[in-house]
Design a protein around this motif. Sequence first.
Motif, short mmCIF file in Angstrom:
data_model
loop_
_atom_site.label_atom_id
_atom_site.label_comp_id
_atom_site.label_asym_id
_atom_site.label_seq_id
_atom_site.Cartn_x
_atom_site.Cartn_y
_atom_site.Cartn_z
N ASP A 53 -6.44 -0.29 -13.47
CA ASP A 53 -5.81 -0.28 -14.79
C ASP A 53 -4.40 0.30 -14.77
O ASP A 53 -3.62 0.09 -15.70
N GLU A 54 -4.09 1.02 -13.72
CA GLU A 54 -2.76 1.66 -13.60
C GLU A 54 -1.79 0.80 -12.80
O GLU A 54 -0.63 1.19 -12.62
N ILE A 55 -2.24 -0.34 -12.29
CA ILE A 55 -1.39 -1.20 -11.47
C ILE A 55 -1.12 -2.50 -12.20
O ILE A 55 -2.05 -3.20 -12.61
N PHE A 56 0.14 -2.83 -12.34
CA PHE A 56 0.56 -4.07 -13.01
C PHE A 56 0.81 -5.12 -11.95
O PHE A 56 1.67 -4.96 -11.09
N GLY A 68 2.10 -16.72 0.21
CA GLY A 68 1.16 -16.63 1.33
C GLY A 68 0.66 -15.23 1.60
O GLY A 68 0.11 -14.98 2.69
N ASN A 69 0.83 -14.33 0.65
CA ASN A 69 0.40 -12.94 0.89
C ASN A 69 -0.43 -12.36 -0.26
O ASN A 69 -0.63 -11.14 -0.32
N GLU A 70 -0.92 -13.22 -1.16
CA GLU A 70 -1.71 -12.70 -2.28
C GLU A 70 -2.95 -11.93 -1.79
O GLU A 70 -3.28 -10.87 -2.35
N SER A 71 -3.63 -12.45 -0.79
CA SER A 71 -4.83 -11.77 -0.29
C SER A 71 -4.51 -10.38 0.24
O SER A 71 -5.28 -9.43 0.05
N ASP A 72 -3.36 -10.26 0.88
CA ASP A 72 -2.97 -8.98 1.47
C ASP A 72 -2.53 -7.99 0.40
O ASP A 72 -2.82 -6.80 0.48
N VAL A 73 -1.82 -8.50 -0.62
CA VAL A 73 -1.47 -7.65 -1.75
C VAL A 73 -2.74 -7.18 -2.45
O VAL A 73 -2.88 -6.00 -2.81
N GLY A 74 -3.69 -8.10 -2.63
CA GLY A 74 -4.95 -7.73 -3.26
C GLY A 74 -5.71 -6.69 -2.47
O GLY A 74 -6.31 -5.76 -3.05
N GLN A 75 -5.69 -6.80 -1.15
CA GLN A 75 -6.38 -5.82 -0.31
C GLN A 75 -5.70 -4.46 -0.42
O GLN A 75 -6.38 -3.42 -0.45
N ALA A 76 -4.39 -4.45 -0.48
CA ALA A 76 -3.66 -3.18 -0.63
C ALA A 76 -4.04 -2.51 -1.95
O ALA A 76 -4.24 -1.29 -2.01
N LYS A 80 0.84 -1.20 0.00
CA LYS A 80 0.00 0.00 0.00
C LYS A 80 0.87 1.25 0.00
O LYS A 80 0.60 2.22 -0.74
N TYR A 81 1.93 1.25 0.81
CA TYR A 81 2.81 2.42 0.86
C TYR A 81 3.48 2.64 -0.50
O TYR A 81 3.57 3.77 -0.99
N ALA A 82 3.95 1.56 -1.11
CA ALA A 82 4.60 1.67 -2.42
C ALA A 82 3.63 2.23 -3.46
O ALA A 82 3.98 3.16 -4.22
N LEU A 83 2.41 1.70 -3.50
CA LEU A 83 1.43 2.17 -4.48
C LEU A 83 1.01 3.61 -4.19
O LEU A 83 0.79 4.40 -5.12
N ASP A 84 0.92 3.96 -2.93
CA ASP A 84 0.59 5.34 -2.57
C ASP A 84 1.69 6.31 -2.99
O ASP A 84 1.45 7.52 -3.11
N LYS A 137 -6.81 -2.82 -3.50
CA LYS A 137 -8.18 -2.34 -3.35
C LYS A 137 -8.24 -1.05 -2.53
O LYS A 137 -9.10 -0.19 -2.77
N ASP A 138 -7.31 -0.90 -1.58
CA ASP A 138 -7.39 0.20 -0.63
C ASP A 138 -6.67 1.47 -1.06
O ASP A 138 -6.71 2.47 -0.34
N VAL A 139 -5.98 1.45 -2.19
CA VAL A 139 -5.28 2.67 -2.64
C VAL A 139 -6.14 3.43 -3.64
O VAL A 139 -6.92 2.81 -4.39
#
Length: 269
Positions: free
Chosen positions: A69-72, A52-60, A35-39, A62-64
């Motif tokens: 379309d701008e996130i690869f 073991g962190n796909e769900s957390d990456v996905g949540q990040a 989330k910090y990186a995307l922000d 979603k939360d930014v």
Amino acid sequence: MILDETFQLVNGVEIPKVGFGTWQSSPEDAYRATKYALDNGYKHVDTAYVYGNESDVGQAIKDVPVSRDEIFVTTKVPAETDTYEKAMENINESLRRLSLDHVDLLLIHAPRPWRRIGEPHENDDKKNVQVWKALEDAFRDGKARAIGVSNFNIEDLKNIIENAKVAPMVNQIKCYIGNLSTGTIDFCQKHSILVEGYSPLATGGILDDEQIQKIAEKYEKSIPQVALRYLLEKDILPLPKSVHEEYILENAQLDFVLEKEDMDQLDKL
């Protein structure tokens, strides 16, 4: 700014030149750091089924306040997966965990189980062809905008190319100063396969190198910044990983060019 620059894959898909790695990040760290990186301007996130962190990456993601379309987004089918059916299960589960209808890049994590890395077996070729067919179908069905491999050597790549309808677009391998002379990189680039470099700091192994430090001082940069820029100069996409905000920001400050004499010196290390 480097975070706005892209490489173009052979199928025309644009991939941001610097990725954000999440290997060995706990779920909590993966969420917070992603989330910090995307922000802060990153547009490319790399995860995997086995992290073991796909769900957390996905949540990040979603939360930014950044358009999807701008996130690869990259994820990977486990190295242990050995059938078409299991690969499709893995792909669908990754999409469920990420809460996405597609990823931008889907990779086979390794050509053989991790316990046998470096020890090829005759069955590996058959296994990889089966798993690759699942990636091709995921690509055809819009579940992935691009497909590729990871940790594949030249012989592993040839096997896929000779049996594929769609050739690999990416090979993600370990790349850092002093570790680029395997021949795999040249093979990939001759076959229009983009090389992504993970562990670009040699898992910290180059951070005390005096010769790199001298070059870093010349540009008023850090050793990690020189190491990442070095890969970019080689048309290799670096995947730095950090959970520390200071380093996440620093790893994106790569808008400088290494002079040829310095590149030549780094090549010799």
